[in-house]
Design an enzyme around this catalytic site. Sequence first.
Site, PDB file in Angstrom:
ATOM      1  N   GLU A   1       0.845  -1.190   0.000  1.00  0.00           N
ATOM      2  CA  GLU A   1       0.000   0.000   0.000  1.00  0.00           C
ATOM      3  C   GLU A   1       0.882   1.242   0.000  1.00  0.00           C
ATOM      4  OE1 GLU A   1      -2.989   2.306   3.083  1.00  0.00           O
ATOM      5  OE2 GLU A   1      -3.103   0.111   2.975  1.00  0.00           O
TER       6      GLU A   1
ATOM      7  N   GLU B   1      -2.110  11.508   3.290  1.00  0.00           N
ATOM      8  CA  GLU B   1      -3.140  11.343   4.303  1.00  0.00           C
ATOM      9  C   GLU B   1      -3.095  12.556   5.226  1.00  0.00           C
ATOM     10  OE1 GLU B   1      -4.157   7.051   5.742  1.00  0.00           O
ATOM     11  OE2 GLU B   1      -1.974   7.174   5.564  1.00  0.00           O
TER      12      GLU B   1
END
Length: 698
Positions: free
Chosen positions: A143, A148
């Site tokens: 991932e 974020e």
Amino acid sequence: MNTLYKTITALTLLLCSSLPLLAQSTGFNEMVWHDEFEGEGAPDPTYWSYDLGTGQGGWGNNEVQSYTNNSSNVRRSGGKLVIEANKTNGAWTSARIKTQGKYNFTYGRVEFRAKLPKGAGTWPALWMLGESITTKGWPACGEIDVMEHVGRDPGKIHGTLHTPSSYGNTVNTNSTTVSDYGDSFHVYAAEWTPEAIKFYVDNNLFYTYAPVNKDAATWPFNDPQFIIINLAMGGNWGSDTRYETNGLKNGIDPTLNTARFEVDYVRVYQTFSELKLTGPASVNPGAQNLTFKASNVTGATYTWTIPNGATITSGAGTSEIKVNWGTTAGQVKVQMNLNGQTYQQELNVNTTKTPVGDAFLIEDFNTLPATKLNSSGGTFDFSHENSALKVSYQVTNPNSLPQIIYTLTEPLNMSGYPVLAATIKTRNESKNVLLRIDLVDETGKTTGTNNVFTLTPLIDDNEFYTYHFDYKNLYGTGSGQIDGTKVKKIRILVNYGILGSAGNDVFWIDQFKVLQNTPTVPNRPSHLKLTKSTNSVTLNWQDNASNEESIRIFRSQSQNGPFTEIASVVANAREYTDAVIPENGYVYKVQSVNSNGTSTFSNLVASNAGLLSIKQEYDNQQVRVYPNPCTGDFNIQLNYTLNVKDIRFYNAFGKEVAANITQDTTNLLRIKTDVAPGLYFCHLHTQESIIIKRILII
């Protein structure tokens, strides 16, 4: 976006840069994929699908929102992707879109230009997952979290990796600060090579992940990844402890009722290797706003050349142009100059043919279109006979899909003319002729569902019969459907598949037409036959029409007419008796009639075979002469039950000569002659025709 939450205490070997540095981004210079989110409405389904609901355990992170595909939560608006989280009656909804199964890539630069939501409890993410998640699972698939942000820590932008060696609350992470994250758009990017993954904000490098030992545990990043954009609320990382209740990860500012996440674009860059040119291979004359794209390479210049009559309406000098087409086919060319080197590509563009009138003729086979015909799966011989295409074939393996491909000169727009009319004849001497007709579009897609154009019932009375099929329901993008605006080929399957039989036979094609609608006039009767008694002739036929109102009977004393209507019988009748003396010689044909018109005529039959036309079939493989050449004695082998009434022997000047003919078996004739060397013709008279075979006597 952490898909599970787990604290990892063991550190992995990695190299990490925590200080912001200017990016040295020079290798990835070709934009290979992008979505600018132009237009209005739902995200482009060509690129994006949705995750829906709450997943397992709030998507593995105890998130509180439920994902939907409702326009209130996700839409294109004003050239942006808008993901909006909304609270209704205390419950949050939001959206998560992904390119899984639609687009993925291995190595390159991915960048998002985005404006982030504000508010404690928000958790937006721009990230990627390995396509192998369906087989390897997470975190083995790898991932890459490009960006974020959690609203409880305003302005702190994180770049993060999740691998089998470190996932959940991973140590493979770093951050930078963007003070106006919620007021301005910024470019969030990651550059991915076999050696390292680097994270940027506005081209400022803030983190590099490059483990010394790369294995499945530390580096699951050699396989394709797909793109995800989402806005979560609360959850293990997004929750603000100040607002949590009952020990749940539901810490969201209670004054917050909506949160808006906007993405201006997503772009993927890789290293330029060769110039590519894409665009429509065929266009309608006068088509507007056609798009032609060349490789979009940073720092390159572009020069376009288009055919006379076409006009570039926008994009001249760039990698992508819009064109209004003219009326003729031509070549689109692009020349790209990059760092002193010149690259060039061309694309041949055909114009589609649009039918006019009630019917449009595709091919009449007045000449043999040899360059348009190809075959496979069997042995096919094409010849031209009486302004028709004669196909002689030998099939040994029906499962090899024996087929003939007829390629149109230019793609045909059949959208308004979905009915194909195929005029075909056969004697079906093998009794196993099986034919099916498919259409193939420009991209190679072929029609084929449970409803296909099979020539059933097969009319095998040795006269041309026109079969019709409406392909309208086979236009589309589903399985077995084609682009009806760009039909490029007609495929004829011959004695194919589990219903096919090995063997040989012959059929003829007179023409292919397309029509706007299936004709309403009745189909013609077929298989007209005649039986004689002392004072009458009885006709029998096959009735192929369900919409006839009557059937007319015609008679003449010559196959060339004139024919006179002698009777009319009721619809669905299949027999008529004419009170005449057969030896006087009569030729008959019948025709179906309704209020919309008349069918073509049936085949002819005669009370005297000599009244019918001669069918010169020198190359008919069902009737074999051997030896040939011969010294005067030869055999005629009939490979099927042929009712031969009479046999005559003629020299090259048409004079009948004597021959001794005996029938050895049902299908074998022996002929003895005493004539001078030369070319001779043997006439085999049947009830419906005369078959001629050539014999060379030496």
